[in-house]
Design an enzyme around this catalytic site. Structure first.
Site, PDB file in Angstrom:
ATOM      1  N   ASP A  89      21.555  37.151  30.489  1.00 47.72           N
ATOM      2  CA  ASP A  89      22.693  37.344  29.597  1.00 47.72           C
ATOM      3  C   ASP A  89      23.961  36.973  30.359  1.00 47.72           C
ATOM      4  OD1 ASP A  89      24.719  38.326  28.004  1.00 47.72           O
ATOM      5  OD2 ASP A  89      23.935  40.366  27.870  1.00 47.72           O
ATOM      6  N   ASP A  91      26.961  36.733  28.930  1.00 47.43           N
ATOM      7  CA  ASP A  91      28.102  37.193  28.149  1.00 47.43           C
ATOM      8  C   ASP A  91      28.854  36.005  27.523  1.00 47.43           C
ATOM      9  OD1 ASP A  91      27.480  39.825  28.616  1.00 47.43           O
ATOM     10  OD2 ASP A  91      28.960  40.117  30.179  1.00 47.43           O
ATOM     11  N   HIS A 116      22.097  32.740  27.927  1.00 47.52           N
ATOM     12  CA  HIS A 116      22.766  32.632  26.628  1.00 47.52           C
ATOM     13  C   HIS A 116      24.252  32.959  26.780  1.00 47.52           C
ATOM     14  CE1 HIS A 116      22.637  37.050  25.970  1.00 47.52           C
ATOM     15  NE2 HIS A 116      21.363  37.017  26.289  1.00 47.52           N
ATOM     16  N   GLU A 118      27.659  33.746  24.470  1.00 46.83           N
ATOM     17  CA  GLU A 118      27.946  34.274  23.134  1.00 46.83           C
ATOM     18  C   GLU A 118      29.335  33.881  22.647  1.00 46.83           C
ATOM     19  OE1 GLU A 118      29.164  38.854  24.000  1.00 46.83           O
ATOM     20  OE2 GLU A 118      27.226  38.167  24.765  1.00 46.83           O
ATOM     21  N   CYS A 126      28.905  45.497  23.366  1.00 48.13           N
ATOM     22  CA  CYS A 126      27.493  45.451  22.999  1.00 48.13           C
ATOM     23  C   CYS A 126      27.338  44.889  21.595  1.00 48.13           C
ATOM     24  CB  CYS A 126      26.891  46.857  23.080  1.00 48.13           C
ATOM     25  SG  CYS A 126      25.199  46.964  22.468  1.00 48.13           S
ATOM     26  N   ARG A 161      24.359  32.319  21.644  1.00 48.94           N
ATOM     27  CA  ARG A 161      24.256  33.578  20.885  1.00 48.94           C
ATOM     28  C   ARG A 161      25.457  33.676  19.951  1.00 48.94           C
ATOM     29  NH1 ARG A 161      24.486  39.779  23.362  1.00 48.94           N
ATOM     30  NH2 ARG A 161      26.046  40.493  21.871  1.00 48.94           N
ATOM     31  N   ASN A 213      16.221  39.997  19.233  1.00 50.61           N
ATOM     32  CA  ASN A 213      16.566  41.092  20.131  1.00 50.61           C
ATOM     33  C   ASN A 213      16.068  42.409  19.544  1.00 50.61           C
ATOM     34  OD1 ASN A 213      17.722  42.922  21.874  1.00 50.61           O
ATOM     35  ND2 ASN A 213      19.833  42.497  21.277  1.00 50.61           N
TER      36      ASN A 213
END
Length: 300
Positions: A89, A91, A116, A118, A126, A161, A213
């Site tokens: 991740d 971010d 990924h 986002e 979150c 993402r 997810n």
């Protein structure tokens, strides 16, 4: 012994080949290097490295406080412990498009198989909390283009993402996913889908693999692997599950220590020393020592 024997570029190649088959690949979240090795031992196809877990490991909330250095460093520690591919991740990419480019190359150097990026604003939060905000389409596209242009290994998986479903609905998520694929994304992570039908709709709309997810206590129901496979999902992650299980067990153990003064009643729940030694290949280290240190100090 020590670390994985499969080099990072080979992990990436094998991962991309397997992803291309269309099968559902299972990526439980590792909360430390040892848990990554356990995931491999139990027969899963990959390891996921969650930003929420990395933050929690530092005692921090998942609101974009961790740095690229911290994430890449911990990612390397986890990825090198297993022959499985690791997805991390990343971010929002830790900044503007140039920062995204540096992020991808740093994660390549750390031995990660894919990441990924986002489309949330900074600071992110979150994906299953309310009150999220996403960037405009042009900014989201620039992040993915920067990631794709920066990678040196073409098998490094750049996943986009999108968190827009919780803000503007499913149609907006599908539209954004299509634009992110056009920008070069190898896969799509549609966050906080609420139904199997929503996953199926995203999968039908894009010509690349999608990720589901399955985080507990979130917006999505906890669908089974067979349900997700049936609607065309290609990767499923359980990002925080092992950490939650471990912390739950630790909390119960501490309560027992307070109440009983010992942990005798919990011995059956513990990983046995023999299992730990097998997982870390204690015998391999002993064998290595025996082969290396064979000199006789009594002889000159």
């Amino acid at each position: 012994m020590l670390y994985a024997t499969t080099p990072a570029h080979e992990k990436r190649r094998l991962f991309r080949e397997r992803l291309a088959t269309g099968e559902l690949l299972r990526f439980p979240g590792a909360f430390n290097p040892l848990s990554a090795r356990l995931i491999e031992q139990r027969g899963f196809e990959g390891v996921y490295i969650s930003g929420a877990v990395l933050a929690a490991d530092l005692g921090l909330p998942d609101i974009g406080l961790t740095t690229l250095t911290e994430v890449a460093g911990r990612g390397q520690q986890i990825a090198r412990m297993t022959d499985l591919p690791a997805i991390i991740d990343a971010d929002t990419g830790f900044g503007e498009p140039m920062n995204v480019a540096r992020t991808i190359q740093s994660l390549e150097d750390a031995g990660i198989a894919g990441a990924h990026i986002e489309d949330q604003v900074n600071p992110k939060r979150c994906g299953h909390l309310d009150g999220k905000a996403v960037v405009d389409q042009d900014t989201a596209i620039k992040r993915i283009r920067a990631a794709v242009d920066a990678r040196r290994d073409p098998n490094f998986l750049v996943m986009a993402r999108t968190d827009i479903r919780a803000i503007d609905g499913l149609d907006a998520a599908i539209t954004r996913a299509k634009h992110l694929v056009d920008a070069g994304a190898d896969a799509i992570f549609p966050e906080a889908m609420r139904t199997l039908e929503e996953f199926a709709a995203v999968r039908a709309a894009v010509g690349v693999p999608i990720l589901a997810n399955m985080t507990e206590f979130g917006k999505s129901d906890l669908f089974s692997t067979s349900q997700l496979r049936d609607v065309g999902v290609n990767i499923v992650i359980w990002p925080v599950s092992l950490l939650r299980m471990a912390m739950g067990a630790a909390g119960r153990a501490l309560a027992t220590l307070n109440d009983e003064g010992h942990l005798t009643s919990h011995l059956g729940e513990m990983q046995h020393r023999a299992d730990l030694y097998d997982l870390i290949d204690y015998e391999g280290y002993s064998h290595f020592d025996a082969n290396v240190f064979t000199f006789d100090l009594t002889k000159e």
